[in-house]
Scaffold this active site. Structure first.
Site, PDB file in Angstrom:
ATOM      1  N   TYR A  52     -12.949   6.881   3.747  1.00 57.52           N
ATOM      2  CA  TYR A  52     -12.629   5.751   4.625  1.00 57.52           C
ATOM      3  C   TYR A  52     -13.679   4.654   4.446  1.00 57.52           C
ATOM      4  O   TYR A  52     -14.846   4.825   4.802  1.00 57.52           O
ATOM      5  CB  TYR A  52     -12.577   6.179   6.089  1.00 57.52           C
ATOM      6  CG  TYR A  52     -11.440   7.122   6.430  1.00 57.52           C
ATOM      7  CD1 TYR A  52     -10.373   7.334   5.552  1.00 57.52           C
ATOM      8  CD2 TYR A  52     -11.417   7.802   7.641  1.00 57.52           C
ATOM      9  CE1 TYR A  52      -9.338   8.191   5.869  1.00 57.52           C
ATOM     10  CE2 TYR A  52     -10.380   8.661   7.973  1.00 57.52           C
ATOM     11  CZ  TYR A  52      -9.347   8.858   7.077  1.00 57.52           C
ATOM     12  OH  TYR A  52      -8.318   9.706   7.402  1.00 57.52           O
ATOM     13  N   SER A 215      -1.031   9.039  11.238  1.00 57.28           N
ATOM     14  CA  SER A 215      -0.056   7.928  11.163  1.00 57.28           C
ATOM     15  C   SER A 215       1.090   8.125  12.160  1.00 57.28           C
ATOM     16  O   SER A 215       2.260   8.145  11.780  1.00 57.28           O
ATOM     17  CB  SER A 215       0.493   7.782   9.738  1.00 57.28           C
ATOM     18  OG  SER A 215      -0.442   7.183   8.894  1.00 57.28           O
ATOM     19  N   PRO A 216       0.782   8.252  13.449  1.00 51.83           N
ATOM     20  CA  PRO A 216       1.819   8.532  14.438  1.00 51.83           C
ATOM     21  C   PRO A 216       2.767   7.375  14.728  1.00 51.83           C
ATOM     22  O   PRO A 216       3.784   7.586  15.398  1.00 51.83           O
ATOM     23  CB  PRO A 216       1.011   8.890  15.690  1.00 51.83           C
ATOM     24  CG  PRO A 216      -0.290   8.173  15.523  1.00 51.83           C
ATOM     25  CD  PRO A 216      -0.567   8.226  14.051  1.00 51.83           C
ATOM     26  N   GLY A 220       7.587   5.962   6.602  1.00 55.94           N
ATOM     27  CA  GLY A 220       7.302   6.061   5.174  1.00 55.94           C
ATOM     28  C   GLY A 220       5.840   6.407   4.959  1.00 55.94           C
ATOM     29  O   GLY A 220       5.181   7.007   5.806  1.00 55.94           O
ATOM     30  N   PHE A 221       5.327   6.036   3.805  1.00 52.87           N
ATOM     31  CA  PHE A 221       3.936   6.290   3.472  1.00 52.87           C
ATOM     32  C   PHE A 221       3.185   4.970   3.570  1.00 52.87           C
ATOM     33  O   PHE A 221       3.076   4.216   2.608  1.00 52.87           O
ATOM     34  CB  PHE A 221       3.811   6.887   2.072  1.00 52.87           C
ATOM     35  CG  PHE A 221       2.416   7.360   1.731  1.00 52.87           C
ATOM     36  CD1 PHE A 221       1.875   8.472   2.361  1.00 52.87           C
ATOM     37  CD2 PHE A 221       1.653   6.696   0.794  1.00 52.87           C
ATOM     38  CE1 PHE A 221       0.595   8.913   2.052  1.00 52.87           C
ATOM     39  CE2 PHE A 221       0.369   7.126   0.470  1.00 52.87           C
ATOM     40  CZ  PHE A 221      -0.161   8.245   1.110  1.00 52.87           C
ATOM     41  N   GLU A 223       4.207   2.301   5.079  1.00 53.61           N
ATOM     42  CA  GLU A 223       5.117   1.177   4.867  1.00 53.61           C
ATOM     43  C   GLU A 223       5.105   0.194   6.024  1.00 53.61           C
ATOM     44  O   GLU A 223       5.534  -0.950   5.890  1.00 53.61           O
ATOM     45  CB  GLU A 223       6.537   1.688   4.619  1.00 53.61           C
ATOM     46  CG  GLU A 223       6.681   2.426   3.302  1.00 53.61           C
ATOM     47  CD  GLU A 223       8.101   2.922   3.081  1.00 53.61           C
ATOM     48  OE1 GLU A 223       9.044   2.164   3.368  1.00 53.61           O
ATOM     49  OE2 GLU A 223       8.261   4.060   2.610  1.00 53.61           O
TER      50      GLU A 223
END
Length: 305
Positions: A52, A215-216, A220-221, A223
């Site tokens: 990160y 990513s709640p 998509g990934f 997106e």
């Protein structure tokens, strides 16, 4: 803020955790305010990774707030390693060196949890065990887990590990429901019935492995965010209806949808806004009914057989 028991009873963590992926380029005072807002809201769980901001997120975290012994003991700090440019690396040397770098950047003597970030098909589980054993015995890492692993990958690791895998961080949201779709479509021929992860949800529940949702609010990934997105009018209409009923925001409802699952999935949120973080934390007081949970699932475009 409700709490969940993690790591085979070793930790008592807030059911919502603050993900620190996006703090790398923020001012120190901004990060300090964000951390203190999280603590004031009852969040005691902070999620990092060595990639990160190429380590900058960990550095700014430690610079922003002085980790006195009393404050450090109130926090659960998790970080991850294994992602390298163009490869994944579970070698003993790399894991140990990664943790040393993480601890230096965070300016702390130990991690509460270390996760192996993504599966390494070249892993030698005996070597992973040697790394974990060394880190544990030296007091550098207290608990271990993985991210984005399927059931058999965890089984393979745990066959050789003295310090077992007790956490698995997986992408999960209303618009990314792979870990539950196949379980709802057993014995069907549709695409939702395909088991892509070795029944990882059920496996983790059977093995007392905590699931964390990353990513709640994304579809998509990476997106984009689905909340208030015109691409998803039916879903957002349902979220807004329930937000009005419970007197919270649609983001809070999207969070409550994850928290409602009996697997007690911890939700890792990556907001850098203090106000949005306060808003998200109201989800801990919302308990959706079974009907409401399924209504949201169907509004996202899913079907039940």
């Amino acid at each position: 803020m409700k709490e969940i028991i993690m790591a085979n009873g070793n930790l008592k963590a807030s059911e919502i955790g603050l993900g620190c992926m996006r703090i790398a380029n923020l001012e120190k005072n901004t990060v300090n305010n964000l951390i203190n807002t999280a603590l004031d809201c009852g969040i005691n769980f902070f999620d990092h990774a060595d990639i990160y901001g190429k380590g900058k997120s960990e550095e700014i975290f430690s610079e922003a707030i002085s980790l006195t012994p009393s404050l450090r003991e109130k926090m659960i700090i998790q970080s991850k390693c294994s992602i390298r440019p163009g490869m994944y690396d579970f070698s003993k040397e790399y894991i140990i060196n990664s943790v040393d770098g993480i601890l230096k950047r965070l300016n702390t003597e130990y991690l509460d949890i270390l996760l192996l970030h993504r599966p390494d098909t070249l892993m030698e589980p005996e070597e992973v065990n040697e790394a974990f054993e060394k880190l544990y015995k030296e007091g550098k890492v207290r608990n271990f887990g993985v991210s984005n692993h399927n059931s058999m990958q965890i089984e393979l690791l745990n066959k050789y590990l003295t310090n077992k895998i007790t956490i698995n961080q997986l992408q999960f949201s209303i618009m990314h429901t792979g870990i539950i779709d196949s379980g709802l479509n057993v014995n069907m021929k549709n695409s939702a019935s395909i088991d892509r992860d070795g029944s990882i949800l059920e496996y983790c529940r059977l093995k007392d492995i905590n699931i964390q949702a990353w990513s709640p609010y994304q579809y998509g990934f990476f997106e984009g965010v689905f909340i208030d997105n015109p691409k998803f009018p039916v879903l957002n209409k349902k979220l807004n209806e329930l937000a009005e009923k419970y007197n919270v925001s649609s983001t809070s409802i999207a969070t409550a949808w994850i928290l409602r699952h009996p697997a007690k999935i911890q939700t890792i949120v990556g907001t850098t806004s203090e106000n949005r973080l306060k808003d998200i934390c109201t989800a801990s007081n919302v308990v959706l009914s079974r009907q409401e949970w399924y209504d949201i699932y169907l509004a996202a475009g899913n079907e039940l057989p």
